[in-house]
Scaffold this motif. Structure first.
Motif, PDB file in Angstrom:
ATOM      1  N   MET A  38      -8.156   9.706   7.592  1.00 17.25           N
ATOM      2  CA  MET A  38      -7.532   8.741   6.821  1.00 17.25           C
ATOM      3  C   MET A  38      -6.203   8.624   6.995  1.00 17.25           C
ATOM      4  O   MET A  38      -5.459   9.358   6.517  1.00 17.25           O
ATOM      5  N   VAL A  39      -5.574   7.540   7.310  1.00 11.78           N
ATOM      6  CA  VAL A  39      -4.120   7.180   7.533  1.00 11.78           C
ATOM      7  C   VAL A  39      -3.878   5.963   6.999  1.00 11.78           C
ATOM      8  O   VAL A  39      -4.632   4.894   7.419  1.00 11.78           O
ATOM      9  N   TYR A  40      -3.063   5.605   6.195  1.00 11.03           N
ATOM     10  CA  TYR A  40      -2.770   4.200   5.538  1.00 11.03           C
ATOM     11  C   TYR A  40      -1.234   3.942   6.009  1.00 11.03           C
ATOM     12  O   TYR A  40      -0.101   4.774   6.055  1.00 11.03           O
ATOM     13  N   LEU A  41      -1.291   2.413   6.594  1.00  9.42           N
ATOM     14  CA  LEU A  41       0.060   1.854   6.898  1.00  9.42           C
ATOM     15  C   LEU A  41       0.328   0.988   5.825  1.00  9.42           C
ATOM     16  O   LEU A  41      -0.472  -0.030   5.606  1.00  9.42           O
ATOM     17  N   ASN A  42       1.295   0.886   5.160  1.00 17.84           N
ATOM     18  CA  ASN A  42       1.480   0.085   4.174  1.00 17.84           C
ATOM     19  C   ASN A  42       0.473  -0.067   2.882  1.00 17.84           C
ATOM     20  O   ASN A  42       0.081  -1.198   2.703  1.00 17.84           O
ATOM     21  N   ASP A  43      -0.060   1.040   2.592  1.00 22.95           N
ATOM     22  CA  ASP A  43      -1.209   1.084   1.758  1.00 22.95           C
ATOM     23  C   ASP A  43      -2.559   0.472   2.036  1.00 22.95           C
ATOM     24  O   ASP A  43      -3.621   0.202   1.702  1.00 22.95           O
ATOM     25  N   GLU A  44      -2.658   0.120   3.643  1.00 23.61           N
ATOM     26  CA  GLU A  44      -3.862  -0.384   4.183  1.00 23.61           C
ATOM     27  C   GLU A  44      -4.366   0.602   5.231  1.00 23.61           C
ATOM     28  O   GLU A  44      -3.529   1.297   6.064  1.00 23.61           O
TER      29      GLU A  44
END
Length: 72
Positions: A38-44
């Motif tokens: 899991m990787v999140y960009l700006n909490d997405e």
């Protein structure tokens, strides 16, 4: 771990970030890594290695750290 990532270009790709921070060894491994973790960009959630990251973006990788994109 929280870390500032300084860029001198308008953007950096997510795959480049993973390589520069020694999370993966190559772009091909970045593709695999993003499918398995899991990787999140700006909490997405984000799984595209070619996703462009701009000044102000935040990348969060559980058990690895948070990375803040900034310009010099």
């Amino acid at each position: 771990m929280k870390k500032d990532i300084f860029i001198t270009t308008p953007y950096i790709t997510l795959g480049q970030l993973l390589k520069e921070e020694n999370i993966v060894e190559s772009g091909g491994k970045a593709k695999w890594y993003l499918k398995e973790n899991m990787v999140y960009l700006n909490d997405e959630p984000e799984n595209r290695r070619g996703k462009k990251l701009y000044k102000g973006d935040t990348v969060s990788i559980p058990d690895v750290g948070m990375f803040f994109i900034k310009t010099k």
